[in-house]
Design an enzyme around this catalytic site. Sequence first.
Site, mmCIF file in Angstrom:
data_model
loop_
_atom_site.group_PDB
_atom_site.id
_atom_site.type_symbol
_atom_site.label_atom_id
_atom_site.label_comp_id
_atom_site.label_asym_id
_atom_site.label_seq_id
_atom_site.Cartn_x
_atom_site.Cartn_y
_atom_site.Cartn_z
ATOM 1 N N GLU A 1 0.833 -1.212 0.080
ATOM 2 C CA GLU A 1 -0.062 0.021 0.146
ATOM 3 C C GLU A 1 0.760 1.217 0.067
ATOM 4 O OE1 GLU A 1 -2.926 -0.187 -1.097
ATOM 5 O OE2 GLU A 1 -3.469 -1.320 0.169
ATOM 6 N N HIS A 2 0.575 2.182 -0.896
ATOM 7 C CA HIS A 2 1.155 3.284 -1.198
ATOM 8 C C HIS A 2 2.495 3.250 -1.578
ATOM 9 C CE1 HIS A 2 -1.802 6.376 0.348
ATOM 10 N NE2 HIS A 2 -2.057 5.138 1.181
ATOM 11 N N ASP B 1 3.165 2.114 -4.916
ATOM 12 C CA ASP B 1 3.098 2.410 -6.389
ATOM 13 C C ASP B 1 3.832 3.426 -6.991
ATOM 14 O OD1 ASP B 1 0.915 3.770 -5.660
ATOM 15 O OD2 ASP B 1 -0.300 2.921 -7.384
ATOM 16 N N ALA C 1 -15.265 3.790 -2.321
ATOM 17 C CA ALA C 1 -15.101 2.950 -1.204
ATOM 18 C C ALA C 1 -13.325 2.409 -1.241
ATOM 19 C CB ALA C 1 -15.879 1.663 -1.351
ATOM 20 N N ASP D 1 -4.066 1.015 -9.791
ATOM 21 C CA ASP D 1 -5.533 0.622 -10.041
ATOM 22 C C ASP D 1 -5.906 0.338 -11.394
ATOM 23 O OD1 ASP D 1 -5.502 1.152 -7.352
ATOM 24 O OD2 ASP D 1 -6.409 3.189 -7.712
ATOM 25 N N TYR E 1 -3.154 12.273 0.842
ATOM 26 C CA TYR E 1 -2.328 11.633 -0.114
ATOM 27 C C TYR E 1 -1.176 12.271 -0.769
ATOM 28 C CZ TYR E 1 -2.215 8.273 -4.161
ATOM 29 O OH TYR E 1 -1.601 7.151 -5.030
HETATM 30 C C1 GLA Z 1 -4.991 4.771 -4.422
HETATM 31 C C2 GLA Z 1 -4.181 5.204 -5.698
HETATM 32 C C3 GLA Z 1 -3.337 4.107 -5.947
HETATM 33 C C4 GLA Z 1 -2.423 3.627 -4.751
HETATM 34 C C5 GLA Z 1 -3.339 3.380 -3.468
HETATM 35 C C6 GLA Z 1 -2.450 3.239 -2.420
HETATM 36 O O1 GLA Z 1 -5.666 3.696 -4.786
HETATM 37 O O2 GLA Z 1 -4.999 5.363 -6.663
HETATM 38 O O3 GLA Z 1 -2.532 4.386 -7.105
HETATM 39 O O4 GLA Z 1 -1.561 4.753 -4.515
HETATM 40 O O5 GLA Z 1 -4.172 4.473 -3.246
HETATM 41 O O6 GLA Z 1 -1.720 2.023 -2.326
#
Ligand code: GLA
Length: 394
Positions: free
Chosen positions: A40-41, A43, A129, A178, A229
Amino acid sequence: MANMLERAKLVRDKLWEVFGDSGQPVEVVKAPGRVNLIGEHTDYNDGFVLPMAVDREIIMAASPRDDHQVHLYAVDVDGKSSFSLDRIEKDPQAAWSNYIRGVLLLLQERGLPVRGMNCAFSGDVPLAAGMSSSAALEMASGLTARLVGQFEIDMVDLIKIAQAAENTFVGVNCGIMDQFISGLGKKGHALFLDCRSLGYELVPLPPTDQYKIVIANTMVKRGLVDSAYNERRSQCEKGVEILQQYLPQVKALRDVTVADFAKYKDKLPGIVAKRCEHIIAENQRVLDSVQALRTGDIERFGLLMKASHESLRDLYEVSCEELDLMVEAARELEGSCGARMTGAGFGGCTVNLVKADAVEAFVGSLREAYARKTGISPELYVCEAEDGAKRLAL
Ligand code: GLA
């Protein structure tokens, strides 16, 4: 699948109902939402992620027009939006249309022959969500434009365009995870992605008759998410900037080893050090998780999920009370093998790995426990890993 094809036919019928049947061929596509299992975070730090595409998707049906007009109909909100391909601008009245507009604009800027079209779509990916309904809409739009315009574009290029549309047109500074998983997910698999090289491997998930993935929606909308973010992103960049003074080969946090970080950690401001520590350890957890899944070591994978959640809560500070409660409540239940928050954070969903024979009781008890503690009635989705964006033959 049967259910999805039924829904696809309904969307196609809506297209005809709203715009009339022009006698032109209709293309129908699907693009799924996703859940990230771990990573998570990472990418946007050139790191590793391990998401899977879920069996919830956007379905889009479209037929070509002979002018440069695009007429959109969003079935779920009964909303319309139209524009000319000669002048694509944002529509503040129909914000949902901006994901489509952005993708079409960027495809055109690439010199691709995007055609005018009538287009209807519907989806069952929960909105806001943390299950990437926006990436699904972007990927569905890109694939639809490709089929209606009858041009070729590689899936990875389409993914990059979808991400760029979200960054530059919609204005959300997301990473590539994503769109990538919505484009290239595979049934029965998670996707291990190197966000620097964009090289990826499919990782088989444990058989669904033994283990299930359960997504638990806290129903807390991710309010703070945009500013927080972007703040996390700049804290990571700050970390790189300082670490480069000692480790000149470092281009992103991805390049910092756990050992090097221990050596130079105290050169960083406290908060920056916490953010970097999460990213560096989380990258390693993704590598370890891939290994654990490949060797069927579910217990190890569960421990890595646990460590990921704690790090997101304590170091990266993107969890919230409801996410923590959902994770804690899940851990106490029979059949729970792993639980963590997933996605950007500040609300949204948790992801759980649950023994198949306990899943029904798990879902009931988790719903009850969360509602009792928060007064909020959650939504739970037992999900399977599905294929990424593709054309549907009706
Ligand atoms: C969101 C962003 C992704 C990623 C996640 C955290 O979903 O769209 O690119 O950074 O947060 O992992």
